[in-house]
Design an enzyme around this catalytic site. Structure first.
Site, PDB file in Angstrom:
ATOM      1  N   SER A  10      49.999  40.125  48.514  1.00  0.00           N
ATOM      2  CA  SER A  10      49.617  40.294  47.123  1.00  0.00           C
ATOM      3  C   SER A  10      50.822  40.496  46.205  1.00  0.00           C
ATOM      4  CB  SER A  10      48.633  41.459  47.015  1.00  0.00           C
ATOM      5  OG  SER A  10      48.056  41.537  45.737  1.00  0.00           O
ATOM      6  N   ASP A  59      49.473  37.817  39.905  1.00  0.00           N
ATOM      7  CA  ASP A  59      50.289  38.370  40.987  1.00  0.00           C
ATOM      8  C   ASP A  59      50.437  37.321  42.080  1.00  0.00           C
ATOM      9  OD1 ASP A  59      47.707  38.438  42.009  1.00  0.00           O
ATOM     10  OD2 ASP A  59      47.999  40.320  43.081  1.00  0.00           O
TER      11      ASP A  59
END
Length: 445
Positions: free
Chosen positions: A103, A239
């Protein structure tokens, strides 16, 4: 749990538990768990994807070997956003899905998270059972499954995103996209261009090492500066794996997840689409946002940190929207998980259809001053066992006399203690955060 954290398993790639033996056994155990409740009509095939980290390909080979050893086939979508797997698993009838990603973390980290056949992130009960099965595996059988790469899968996800908003919604709108050199680098520009946007792109050339490096949802300074330079209508920073988004208004000001939830919730309420007139946020949500929503006649249900807890609450109550300050936003009628591109599109839709600039929504409420401190740790000592820490926390929070709060927790994805202090008085907020950090460091190595 032993291995799973807030968002799957995460570590420095190559270090335990992201080693060959463990990841192979993890793939095997995930299949053994899933096949117990697998309807006969579903194919024995697992969908996998990765973000743009250099370590992803090797971890993909390990995980696929374990899945094949359990007798299931693997179809890889290649580099793809995490929410693409959520969407495709349910739409195309895969047994379950797996994403290899860390992530928002730096490039040296990686991780693995699973989605069940409905597109939901596997919950704690499932993760616990997978851990139990994994710990019982001594030796894997010989592979008895196939591996296939299918890049065309992303076309279905792209079409889904485009069709969630009106055609030509963004015609002649100037938009800056920061793709974090991650999984949205290819697909996000395609989606926005299909809707007529005039794009300025940044951080969309991943090289395996530059994911999240000074860009993306955790580092929006460059994106916001570019919005001002290009005189854009708004900007979006995703992200690394594309399940988060942070926005910028035309004045270069940052709109985090709390801002996006407030803006979209107001629009939903106006058009009578906000089910139960309620949203879901986490305990990390800013008090300014919570109070604004309540004053606007919108209820707020607070959950623990992690978008899977937000998803659980949305499911239980049948609500329409929820998310985290960090930019995980779930539009529950469209997706069961956080989706950065989807949230950006819905936010753009809210602004355009209301004929308002994003700055209008930014100015509707003001954040309580807050400090979020991250203290690196080598061991997550239970906070109640840190001498005097809990008592000091209670005392400092009481000093705010109801006009502030303190929230302390260990990160579920990194070796850090997070200290959040909010209140009306900036000096008191800063002083409380400093006292807690110093107290903790003095008593824990």
């Amino acid at each position: 749990m032993k291995y799973f954290g807030t968002d799957g398993i995460r570590a420095v790639a190559g270090e335990f538990p992201l080693t060959k033996d463990f990841v192979q056994k993890l793939g095997y155990a995930a299949v053994k768990y899933a096949e117990k409740n697998l309807p006969e009509k579903l194919k024995k095939t697992v969908l996998v994807a990765e973000d743009s980290r250099a370590s992803g390909a090797l971890l993909m080979s390990y995980l696929s070997a374990g899945i094949n050893a359990a007798g299931f086939n693997v179809v890889s979508a290649g580099v793809a956003p995490t929410p693409a797997v959520s969407f495709l698993v349910k739409k195309l009838g895969f047994a379950f899905g797996a994403v290899i990603s860390a992530s928002h973390n730096p490039a040296e980290f990686n991780g693995i998270k699973f989605f069940d056949r409905t597109g939901r992130k596997m919950g704690e009960e499932a993760e616990e059972k997978i851990e139990t099965i994994l710990d019982g595996v001594k030796k894997l059988p010989a592979p008895n499954g196939e591996f296939e790469y299918d890049e065309t899968l992303m076309l279905a996800y792209q079409n889904f995103l485009v069709n969630t908003v009106p055609e030509n919604l963004l015609k002649n709108k100037k938009i800056v996209l920061d793709c974090a050199n991650g999984a949205t680098s290819k697909i996000a520009p395609l989606v926005f261009e299909a809707l007529g946007a005039k794009l300025t792109l940044m951080a969309n050339t991943p090289d395996g090492q530059n994911i999240n490096a000074g860009v993306g949802a955790l580092h929006t300074e460059g994106m916001r500066a570019l919005v001002l330079k290009e005189k854009a209508d708004f900007g979006f920073s995703f992200d690394g794996d594309g399940d988060r988004v942070i926005a910028s208004d035309e004045k270069g000001r940052e709109l985090d997840g709390d801002h996006l939830i407030c803006a979209n919730a107001l629009c939903f309420k106006k058009h009578k689409k906000l089910k139960e007139n309620k949203v879901v946020m986490t305990v990390m949500a800013n008090l300014g946002a919570i109070n604004f929503l309540k004053e606007s006649g919108i209820g707020v249900d607070l959950t623990g940190v992690g978008d899977k807890y937000v998803a659980d609450a949305l499911d239980r109550q049948g609500l329409a929207i929820g998310g985290e300050t960090s930019g995980h936003i779930i539009f529950h009628d469209l997706s069961p998980t956080g989706d950065g591109i989807l949230a950006a599109l819905q936010t753009a839709k809210t602004a355009v259809t209301q004929n308002r600039p994003l700055s209008y929504f930014y100015d509707l409420w003001h954040k309580y001053p807050s400090v979020l401190t991250a203290v690196k740790v080598t061991k997550k000592t239970p906070l109640e066992k840190v001498e005097g820490f809990s008592a000091l926390t209670e005392k400092l929070e009481a000093d705010f006399k109801g006009k502030g709060r303190i929230f302390v927790r260990y990160s579920g994805t990194e070796p850090k203690l997070r200290i959040l202090v909010e209140g009306e008085d900036t000096k008191k907020v800063n002083a409380a955060a400093k006292k807690l950090e110093e107290h903790f460091k003095a008593r824990v190595k």
